[in-house]
Design an enzyme around this catalytic site. Structure first.
Site, PDB file in Angstrom:
ATOM      1  N   ARG A 113       0.814  -1.214   0.000  1.00  0.00           N
ATOM      2  CA  ARG A 113       0.000   0.000   0.000  1.00  0.00           C
ATOM      3  C   ARG A 113       0.848   1.264   0.000  1.00  0.00           C
ATOM      4  NH1 ARG A 113      -4.697  -0.363   1.088  1.00  0.00           N
ATOM      5  NH2 ARG A 113      -4.617  -1.670   2.938  1.00  0.00           N
ATOM      6  N   TYR A 114       1.898   1.266   0.832  1.00  0.00           N
ATOM      7  CA  TYR A 114       2.786   2.426   0.946  1.00  0.00           C
ATOM      8  C   TYR A 114       4.030   2.150   0.100  1.00  0.00           C
ATOM      9  CZ  TYR A 114      -0.031   3.098   5.215  1.00  0.00           C
ATOM     10  OH  TYR A 114      -1.049   3.240   6.121  1.00  0.00           O
ATOM     11  N   ARG A 129       7.138   0.218   2.122  1.00  0.00           N
ATOM     12  CA  ARG A 129       7.022  -0.926   3.028  1.00  0.00           C
ATOM     13  C   ARG A 129       5.873  -1.851   2.612  1.00  0.00           C
ATOM     14  NH1 ARG A 129       5.139   3.821   4.838  1.00  0.00           N
ATOM     15  NH2 ARG A 129       3.507   3.967   6.427  1.00  0.00           N
ATOM     16  N   CYS A 140      -4.057 -18.277  13.800  1.00  0.00           N
ATOM     17  CA  CYS A 140      -3.710 -17.558  15.024  1.00  0.00           C
ATOM     18  C   CYS A 140      -3.860 -18.498  16.218  1.00  0.00           C
ATOM     19  CB  CYS A 140      -4.638 -16.363  15.226  1.00  0.00           C
ATOM     20  SG  CYS A 140      -4.395 -15.048  14.032  1.00  0.00           S
ATOM     21  N   CYS A 147      -9.811 -13.278  17.333  1.00  0.00           N
ATOM     22  CA  CYS A 147     -10.477 -12.073  17.818  1.00  0.00           C
ATOM     23  C   CYS A 147     -11.764 -11.908  17.009  1.00  0.00           C
ATOM     24  CB  CYS A 147      -9.593 -10.850  17.594  1.00  0.00           C
ATOM     25  SG  CYS A 147      -7.923 -11.005  18.254  1.00  0.00           S
ATOM     26  N   CYS A 166     -11.757  -9.416  14.027  1.00  0.00           N
ATOM     27  CA  CYS A 166     -10.577  -9.533  13.156  1.00  0.00           C
ATOM     28  C   CYS A 166     -10.796  -8.858  11.802  1.00  0.00           C
ATOM     29  CB  CYS A 166     -10.236 -10.998  12.941  1.00  0.00           C
ATOM     30  SG  CYS A 166      -8.857 -11.230  11.787  1.00  0.00           S
ATOM     31  N   ARG A 193      -9.095  -9.372   9.261  1.00  0.00           N
ATOM     32  CA  ARG A 193      -8.836 -10.344   8.195  1.00  0.00           C
ATOM     33  C   ARG A 193      -9.658 -11.610   8.373  1.00  0.00           C
ATOM     34  NH1 ARG A 193      -3.257  -8.943   8.853  1.00  0.00           N
ATOM     35  NH2 ARG A 193      -3.460  -6.886   7.913  1.00  0.00           N
ATOM     36  N   ASP A 209     -12.157  -1.524  12.620  1.00  0.00           N
ATOM     37  CA  ASP A 209     -12.446  -1.566  11.183  1.00  0.00           C
ATOM     38  C   ASP A 209     -13.899  -1.966  10.936  1.00  0.00           C
ATOM     39  OD1 ASP A 209      -9.903  -0.823  10.352  1.00  0.00           O
ATOM     40  OD2 ASP A 209      -9.163  -2.901  10.371  1.00  0.00           O
ATOM     41  N   ASP A 229      -8.023   3.195   9.984  1.00  0.00           N
ATOM     42  CA  ASP A 229      -7.514   2.581   8.756  1.00  0.00           C
ATOM     43  C   ASP A 229      -8.609   2.830   7.721  1.00  0.00           C
ATOM     44  OD1 ASP A 229      -5.738   1.224   7.119  1.00  0.00           O
ATOM     45  OD2 ASP A 229      -5.364  -0.342   8.611  1.00  0.00           O
ATOM     46  N   LYS A 258      -3.533   4.169   7.050  1.00  0.00           N
ATOM     47  CA  LYS A 258      -3.840   4.651   8.397  1.00  0.00           C
ATOM     48  C   LYS A 258      -3.841   6.176   8.430  1.00  0.00           C
ATOM     49  CE  LYS A 258      -1.647   0.531  10.283  1.00  0.00           C
ATOM     50  NZ  LYS A 258      -1.178  -0.016   8.991  1.00  0.00           N
TER      51      LYS A 258
HETATM   52  C1  LIG Z   1      -0.348  -0.957   8.863  1.00  0.00           C
HETATM   53  C2  LIG Z   1       0.242  -1.289   7.567  1.00  0.00           C
HETATM   54  C3  LIG Z   1       1.596  -1.057   7.323  1.00  0.00           C
HETATM   55  C4  LIG Z   1       2.528  -0.477   8.371  1.00  0.00           C
HETATM   56  O1  LIG Z   1       2.163   0.826   8.672  1.00  0.00           O
HETATM   57  P1  LIG Z   1       3.017   1.695   9.717  1.00  0.00           P
HETATM   58  O2  LIG Z   1       2.231   2.949   9.893  1.00  0.00           O
HETATM   59  O3  LIG Z   1       4.352   1.908   9.087  1.00  0.00           O
HETATM   60  O4  LIG Z   1       3.137   0.890  10.963  1.00  0.00           O
HETATM   61  C5  LIG Z   1       2.095  -1.374   6.080  1.00  0.00           C
HETATM   62  N1  LIG Z   1       1.292  -1.867   5.114  1.00  0.00           N
HETATM   63  C6  LIG Z   1      -0.020  -2.077   5.317  1.00  0.00           C
HETATM   64  C7  LIG Z   1      -0.839  -2.611   4.199  1.00  0.00           C
HETATM   65  C8  LIG Z   1      -0.587  -1.800   6.548  1.00  0.00           C
HETATM   66  O5  LIG Z   1      -1.895  -2.021   6.752  1.00  0.00           O
END
Ligand SMILES: *Cc1c(COP(=O)(O)O)cnc(C)c1O
Length: 391
Positions: free
Chosen positions: A123-124, A127, A136, A140, A143, A145, A304, A341, A348
């Site tokens: 997404r980002y 990362r 798990c 939960c 959840c 997911r 969520d 989220d 987020k």
């Molecule tokens: C939460 C999340 C992250 C990590 O987000 P940070 O704000 O860096 O902790 C990375 N990818 C996805 C898809 C996420 O949902």
């Protein structure tokens, strides 16, 4: 003994053997025993607890949605005399889970549409979230997911490990890989090490993170052997997931200490849940216990919009009130960032109480935690304003 020896003894309780009182041969401290003896059927549940009609129906219906599964360690935190027990609400299904309210979705954070290869959510830019298992220690009920974990629902979590590794290897903008699932610490040491060692060799990765609720659901899994394996893959960070102070038992505290002593910086992600932790006193007690365990509160999530979660969701103003009641009143390290989220997959988004009372031309009026106001000169703003008036 120092600073907190007495507090540690009075605040951190073991609840074992609890409901397993008669089970004299129980190999309580073995995580394999804990996993084998999880409460995952209606008869087992009714052996220990008197269920409400809503819970009974919920358990019967959960098998086609998100399995019920509760480790004996976590089950012992339930207060059988309290029908609104905050532990109970998190892990025992209720019939309300079958009701879909407006806005609710199977995939509220739009993860499936952000997967370049199966199991990897990108997404980002810098990362990725790597889903390494669909299992798990316990499930939960809220959840995010639930569509893919536990093996009960229609959708399966498709993971292509080789494709995921090669995507990360060739995508040089990725500097941070977050292992999640399911719970990565449910994999054997050997399987987890194969994943970590492969990632550790990728030159452009700066560090690896693990997201896990095992230190809370199954602290027995945090063995010295696991910790020494993990410590070979530094820099390694971990985010745990605790929602209620009662979850931080003495066993949990010791597990967190073993991780911290292995050099793993620890964060906590909580979900704000109605009737579980949506009041200041409960949240403050949780956050303070986490700091004692060397865990830095990281995120507090608004729940969520997962299908069948309306009975567990609470209002944003509650979340904001809790943050406001903490800021200035307790240690800054104790305060998590409140986030939503974004539904549909926006990532987020931080949500903060407003401390700016007024934005003037040359100054900003701010308020502090006591409600007193102060002026902070803001000359850059004045400059912008001057230029505007000259033209
Ligand atoms: C939460 C999340 C992250 C990590 O987000 P940070 O704000 O860096 O902790 C990375 N990818 C996805 C898809 C996420 O949902």
């Amino acid at each position: 003994m120092g600073i907190s020896a007495q507090r540690l003894d009075s605040d951190f309780l073991t609840h074992a053997p609890g409901f397993w009182q008669g089970d004299v041969n129980a190999d309580w401290n073995s995580h394999l025993w804990q996993l084998k003896n999880r409460v995952n059927s209606l008869p087992e549940l009714e052996k220990h607890l008197e269920l409400t009609q809503e819970e009974r129906s919920g358990v019967l219906l959960s098998g086609s949605k998100l399995d019920m599964s509760i480790t004996p360690h976590y089950f012992n935190l339930i207060d059988a005399s309290d029908p609104d027990c905050p532990i109970r609400r998190q892990v025992i299904p209720r019939v309300e889970e079958t009701i879909t309210s407006p806005g609710e979705m199977a995939d509220p954070c739009g993860e499936d549409s952000h997967m370049p290869v199966p199991g990897l959510v990108h997404r980002y830019p810098d990362r990725v979230l790597f889903l390494v298992t669909d299992r798990c220690a316990a499930y939960c009920r809220y959840c995010t997911r639930s569509r893919v974990v536990s093996g009960a629902g229609d959708q399966e979590l498709d993971i292509d490990f080789e494709a995921a590794f090669s995507y990360i290897e060739r995508t040089k903008t990725i500097r941070d890989v977050l292992l999640s699932g399911g719970d990565p610490l449910l994999l054997s040491d050997a399987r987890l090490e194969r994943i970590l060692s492969r990632l550790h060799k990728i030159p452009h990765l700066e560090f690896i993170r693990i997201g896990s609720r095992v230190p809370i659901f199954l602290p027995q899994r945090i063995t010295p052997e696991l910790c020494s394996m993990l410590s070979k893959y530094h820099p390694l960070w971990m985010s745990v997931h605790a929602n209620h102070p009662r979850e931080i038992t003495i066993e949990c505290r010791q597990a967190l200490e073993r991780l911290a002593n292995s050099g793993i910086p620890l964060g906590n992600q909580s979900v704000l849940l109605k009737g579980v932790n949506d009041d200041t006193e409960t949240m403050r007690a949780l956050l303070h216990k986490l700091l004692i365990c060397r865990v830095r509160p990281y995120y507090l999530y608004m729940c969520d919009l997962i299908k069948g979660s309306s009975h567990l969701r609470t209002s944003l103003s509650k979340g904001l009130d809790i943050i406001e009641s903490l800021r200035g009143h307790t240690t800054g390290y104790a305060i998590p960032q409140l986030v939503i989220d974004a539904p549909g997959g926006g990532g987020k988004v931080p949500i903060n109480p407003e401390y700016i009372v007024k934005k003037g031309d040359r100054q900003v009026i701010i308020r502090n935690y006591e409600g007193k106001t102060f002026a902070y000169p803001d000359p850059d703003n004045a400059f912008d304003h001057a230029e505007l008036t000259i033209k």
